[in-house]
Write a protein that holds these residues in place. Sequence first.
Motif, PDB file in Angstrom:
ATOM      1  N   GLN A   1      28.601  39.140  39.009  1.00  0.00           N
ATOM      2  CA  GLN A   1      28.636  39.216  37.603  1.00  0.00           C
ATOM      3  C   GLN A   1      28.511  40.264  36.979  1.00  0.00           C
ATOM      4  OE1 GLN A   1      24.796  36.952  36.894  1.00  0.00           O
ATOM      5  NE2 GLN A   1      26.114  34.833  37.050  1.00  0.00           N
ATOM      6  N   LYS A   2      28.042  41.482  37.904  1.00  0.00           N
ATOM      7  CA  LYS A   2      27.953  42.765  37.472  1.00  0.00           C
ATOM      8  C   LYS A   2      29.198  43.533  37.453  1.00  0.00           C
ATOM      9  CE  LYS A   2      24.940  46.816  38.248  1.00  0.00           C
ATOM     10  NZ  LYS A   2      24.076  47.464  38.883  1.00  0.00           N
ATOM     11  N   PHE A   3      30.250  43.103  38.517  1.00  0.00           N
ATOM     12  CA  PHE A   3      31.349  44.041  38.649  1.00  0.00           C
ATOM     13  C   PHE A   3      32.697  43.119  38.385  1.00  0.00           C
ATOM     14  CE2 PHE A   3      28.341  46.192  41.665  1.00  0.00           C
ATOM     15  CZ  PHE A   3      28.396  47.520  40.760  1.00  0.00           C
ATOM     16  N   GLY A   4      32.511  41.766  38.193  1.00  0.00           N
ATOM     17  CA  GLY A   4      33.565  41.122  37.762  1.00  0.00           C
ATOM     18  C   GLY A   4      34.127  40.194  39.163  1.00  0.00           C
ATOM     19  N   GLY A   5      34.613  39.157  39.242  1.00  0.00           N
ATOM     20  CA  GLY A   5      35.050  38.618  40.498  1.00  0.00           C
ATOM     21  C   GLY A   5      36.351  39.071  40.908  1.00  0.00           C
ATOM     22  N   SER A   6      36.708  38.724  42.009  1.00  0.00           N
ATOM     23  CA  SER A   6      37.882  39.283  42.632  1.00  0.00           C
ATOM     24  C   SER A   6      38.774  38.155  43.170  1.00  0.00           C
ATOM     25  CB  SER A   6      37.723  40.457  43.718  1.00  0.00           C
ATOM     26  OG  SER A   6      36.867  39.897  44.622  1.00  0.00           O
ATOM     27  N   ASP A   7      40.179  38.791  43.271  1.00  0.00           N
ATOM     28  CA  ASP A   7      41.020  37.522  43.858  1.00  0.00           C
ATOM     29  C   ASP A   7      40.796  37.671  45.386  1.00  0.00           C
ATOM     30  OD1 ASP A   7      42.133  37.392  41.224  1.00  0.00           O
ATOM     31  OD2 ASP A   7      43.682  38.990  41.302  1.00  0.00           O
ATOM     32  N   ARG A   8      41.386  36.616  45.941  1.00  0.00           N
ATOM     33  CA  ARG A   8      41.454  36.368  47.342  1.00  0.00           C
ATOM     34  C   ARG A   8      42.892  36.552  47.940  1.00  0.00           C
ATOM     35  NH1 ARG A   8      36.283  36.505  49.675  1.00  0.00           N
ATOM     36  NH2 ARG A   8      35.166  35.758  48.324  1.00  0.00           N
ATOM     37  N   CYS A   9      42.823  37.282  48.969  1.00  0.00           N
ATOM     38  CA  CYS A   9      44.025  37.504  49.703  1.00  0.00           C
ATOM     39  C   CYS A   9      44.560  36.217  50.316  1.00  0.00           C
ATOM     40  CB  CYS A   9      44.213  38.757  50.752  1.00  0.00           C
ATOM     41  SG  CYS A   9      45.432  39.075  51.753  1.00  0.00           S
ATOM     42  N   PRO A  10      46.049  35.605  50.158  1.00  0.00           N
ATOM     43  CA  PRO A  10      46.143  34.509  50.901  1.00  0.00           C
ATOM     44  C   PRO A  10      46.457  34.879  52.584  1.00  0.00           C
ATOM     45  CG  PRO A  10      47.896  35.437  49.396  1.00  0.00           C
ATOM     46  CD  PRO A  10      46.736  36.185  49.196  1.00  0.00           C
TER      47      PRO A  10
ATOM     48  N   ALA B   1      40.845  46.264  43.178  1.00  0.00           N
ATOM     49  CA  ALA B   1      42.023  46.819  42.299  1.00  0.00           C
ATOM     50  C   ALA B   1      42.486  47.872  43.120  1.00  0.00           C
ATOM     51  CB  ALA B   1      41.372  47.451  41.093  1.00  0.00           C
ATOM     52  N   ALA B   2      41.718  48.966  43.939  1.00  0.00           N
ATOM     53  CA  ALA B   2      42.384  49.939  44.619  1.00  0.00           C
ATOM     54  C   ALA B   2      43.209  49.722  45.752  1.00  0.00           C
ATOM     55  CB  ALA B   2      40.859  50.862  45.231  1.00  0.00           C
ATOM     56  N   GLU B   3      43.208  48.230  46.334  1.00  0.00           N
ATOM     57  CA  GLU B   3      43.941  48.046  47.352  1.00  0.00           C
ATOM     58  C   GLU B   3      44.895  46.651  46.971  1.00  0.00           C
ATOM     59  OE1 GLU B   3      41.137  46.850  50.383  1.00  0.00           O
ATOM     60  OE2 GLU B   3      40.173  45.367  49.085  1.00  0.00           O
ATOM     61  N   LYS B   4      44.832  46.495  45.698  1.00  0.00           N
ATOM     62  CA  LYS B   4      45.716  45.171  45.486  1.00  0.00           C
ATOM     63  C   LYS B   4      47.163  45.584  45.043  1.00  0.00           C
ATOM     64  CE  LYS B   4      44.050  43.131  41.614  1.00  0.00           C
ATOM     65  NZ  LYS B   4      44.033  42.049  40.696  1.00  0.00           N
ATOM     66  N   VAL B   5      47.915  44.585  45.645  1.00  0.00           N
ATOM     67  CA  VAL B   5      49.414  44.615  45.459  1.00  0.00           C
ATOM     68  C   VAL B   5      49.644  43.283  44.972  1.00  0.00           C
ATOM     69  CG1 VAL B   5      51.825  44.831  46.213  1.00  0.00           C
ATOM     70  CG2 VAL B   5      50.083  46.476  47.035  1.00  0.00           C
TER      71      VAL B   5
ATOM     72  N   ASN C   1      50.449  36.103  43.799  1.00  0.00           N
ATOM     73  CA  ASN C   1      48.973  36.375  44.486  1.00  0.00           C
ATOM     74  C   ASN C   1      48.886  37.831  44.646  1.00  0.00           C
ATOM     75  OD1 ASN C   1      48.634  33.729  45.035  1.00  0.00           O
ATOM     76  ND2 ASN C   1      50.210  33.474  46.802  1.00  0.00           N
ATOM     77  N   SER C   2      47.413  38.118  44.550  1.00  0.00           N
ATOM     78  CA  SER C   2      47.284  39.420  45.153  1.00  0.00           C
ATOM     79  C   SER C   2      46.894  39.541  46.777  1.00  0.00           C
ATOM     80  CB  SER C   2      45.803  39.674  44.482  1.00  0.00           C
ATOM     81  OG  SER C   2      45.942  39.526  42.967  1.00  0.00           O
ATOM     82  N   TRP C   3      47.472  40.619  46.967  1.00  0.00           N
ATOM     83  CA  TRP C   3      47.475  40.821  48.624  1.00  0.00           C
ATOM     84  C   TRP C   3      46.548  42.146  48.906  1.00  0.00           C
ATOM     85  CZ3 TRP C   3      50.237  37.378  51.751  1.00  0.00           C
ATOM     86  CH2 TRP C   3      51.140  36.266  51.001  1.00  0.00           C
ATOM     87  N   HIS C   4      46.281  42.556  50.119  1.00  0.00           N
ATOM     88  CA  HIS C   4      45.926  43.843  50.443  1.00  0.00           C
ATOM     89  C   HIS C   4      47.262  44.535  50.721  1.00  0.00           C
ATOM     90  CE1 HIS C   4      42.020  41.603  51.549  1.00  0.00           C
ATOM     91  NE2 HIS C   4      41.608  42.661  50.790  1.00  0.00           N
ATOM     92  N   LYS C   5      47.330  45.915  50.309  1.00  0.00           N
ATOM     93  CA  LYS C   5      48.539  46.599  50.639  1.00  0.00           C
ATOM     94  C   LYS C   5      48.760  46.915  52.003  1.00  0.00           C
ATOM     95  CE  LYS C   5      51.258  49.977  49.098  1.00  0.00           C
ATOM     96  NZ  LYS C   5      52.798  49.542  49.062  1.00  0.00           N
ATOM     97  N   ILE C   6      47.603  47.224  52.671  1.00  0.00           N
ATOM     98  CA  ILE C   6      47.789  47.578  54.087  1.00  0.00           C
ATOM     99  C   ILE C   6      47.431  46.512  54.874  1.00  0.00           C
ATOM    100  CG2 ILE C   6      47.082  49.254  55.969  1.00  0.00           C
ATOM    101  CD1 ILE C   6      46.427  51.156  53.501  1.00  0.00           C
ATOM    102  N   GLY C   7      48.205  46.003  55.793  1.00  0.00           N
ATOM    103  CA  GLY C   7      47.794  44.879  56.824  1.00  0.00           C
ATOM    104  C   GLY C   7      48.295  43.594  56.427  1.00  0.00           C
ATOM    105  N   CYS C   8      48.131  43.084  55.264  1.00  0.00           N
ATOM    106  CA  CYS C   8      48.764  41.651  54.679  1.00  0.00           C
ATOM    107  C   CYS C   8      49.842  41.766  53.879  1.00  0.00           C
ATOM    108  CB  CYS C   8      47.278  41.334  53.845  1.00  0.00           C
ATOM    109  SG  CYS C   8      45.822  41.162  54.725  1.00  0.00           S
TER     110      CYS C   8
END
Length: 193
Positions: free
Chosen positions: A110-119, A127-131, A136-143
């Motif tokens: 609620q304070k910082f806003g929800g986030s997406d889940r990496c499939p 946001a800093a690691e999102k591609v 879908n939203s993925w982790h840039k490194i590793g996923c």
Amino acid sequence: MPLGGGNKCGRCSKTVYFAEEVLCDGRSFHKSCFLCMVCGKNLDSTTVAVHMDEVYCKACYGKKYGPKGYGYGQGAGTLSMDKGESLGIKQEMPAPHRPTTNPNPSKIAQKFGGSDRCPRCGKAVYAAEKVIGAGNSWHKIGCFTCATCGKSLESTTLADKEGEIYCKACYGKNFGPKGFGYGLGAGALAHTQ
């Protein structure tokens, strides 16, 4: 053209003869009637702004119909307290503020806003690691890698099928056309028994 020699003026409704005619937005005006509805300045094709059946100079049109608020001043560093009463603008009272309701019960969300889940890994993607790829939203490194060979991908080098992402080479091998003429390289021929 009606009887009497010319079209009717869009301002005074009198006959406009060819020598004194100015055309604007499909209507005829006398040169002396082709004036801004607010300030009365003479207009020409570079200074006219039309709204409905009314003609304005660009400055008055912007004041009356343009964007309002901070950042839309009339020059460098100016702040105008003119609310536009002289232009026929009536001030509206702003609607009362209503806070939004967030269905996520987590205090941090609620304070910082929800986030997406990496499939791929199921963890939160910030946001800093999102591609974003394949919707879908993925982790840039590793996923954000090819599901077959593990090669790191870019948004321009990926292909997706049923929510999974692949490099173009693996996608072509697994899901592309098969048969004669669809080799893997220049003149390549694969022989299987």
